[in-house]
Design a protein around this motif. Sequence first.
Motif, PDB file in Angstrom:
ATOM      1  N   THR A   1      36.180  37.446  88.522  1.00 36.54           N
ATOM      2  CA  THR A   1      35.267  36.779  89.217  1.00 36.54           C
ATOM      3  C   THR A   1      34.260  38.057  89.791  1.00 36.54           C
ATOM      4  O   THR A   1      34.794  39.115  90.387  1.00 36.54           O
ATOM      5  CB  THR A   1      35.975  36.061  90.528  1.00 36.54           C
ATOM      6  OG1 THR A   1      36.708  35.124  89.843  1.00 36.54           O
ATOM      7  CG2 THR A   1      34.849  35.516  91.499  1.00 36.54           C
TER       8      THR A   1
ATOM      9  N   LYS B   1      29.006  33.955  93.453  1.00 35.09           N
ATOM     10  CA  LYS B   1      30.132  34.159  92.651  1.00 35.09           C
ATOM     11  C   LYS B   1      29.779  33.839  91.149  1.00 35.09           C
ATOM     12  O   LYS B   1      29.246  32.433  91.026  1.00 35.09           O
ATOM     13  CB  LYS B   1      31.412  33.352  93.116  1.00 35.09           C
ATOM     14  CG  LYS B   1      31.731  33.714  94.415  1.00 35.09           C
ATOM     15  CD  LYS B   1      32.991  32.892  94.922  1.00 35.09           C
ATOM     16  CE  LYS B   1      33.556  33.081  96.617  1.00 35.09           C
ATOM     17  NZ  LYS B   1      34.524  32.019  96.870  1.00 35.09           N
TER      18      LYS B   1
ATOM     19  N   LYS C   1      32.151  33.570  87.562  1.00 36.30           N
ATOM     20  CA  LYS C   1      33.631  33.737  87.085  1.00 36.30           C
ATOM     21  C   LYS C   1      33.697  33.613  85.353  1.00 36.30           C
ATOM     22  O   LYS C   1      32.915  32.798  84.859  1.00 36.30           O
ATOM     23  CB  LYS C   1      34.447  32.607  87.804  1.00 36.30           C
ATOM     24  CG  LYS C   1      35.836  32.551  87.592  1.00 36.30           C
ATOM     25  CD  LYS C   1      36.583  31.554  88.122  1.00 36.30           C
ATOM     26  CE  LYS C   1      36.762  32.104  89.553  1.00 36.30           C
ATOM     27  NZ  LYS C   1      37.869  31.369  90.385  1.00 36.30           N
TER      28      LYS C   1
END
Length: 113
Positions: free
Chosen positions: A49, A65, A67
């Motif tokens: 992440t 974020k 991921k």
Amino acid sequence: MYREDYDQAQFQSRDAEDVYSKPVRAGKRTYFFDVKSTKGQNDFYLTITESKRRNNPDGSFVYDKHKIFLYKEDFEKFRDGLDEVVEYIKQNCFNGEIPQRPEAENIGDSESF
């Protein structure tokens, strides 16, 4: 904890268990390398992440974020590809050595967590 983090954590708690986590601070970004196990702990996978703090005009902030889920059958190919690309960048873009960030930006490495 943010609402989407709570919802995601609640979702993941049914499907996966955290086994190991390694945060790595890099300037304005933090990378999290998280080993997770499947529900029955029959299998393991890696999530990577990238988290970056973004300031809003009103003074508040949010974390962007991104991921990646990396499964065991892809570990070697992923590492080989990453190694090849990093070596290419070193040799063809920086004459053999990647420049380092100034020390002031490296403050707060993963040991401070």
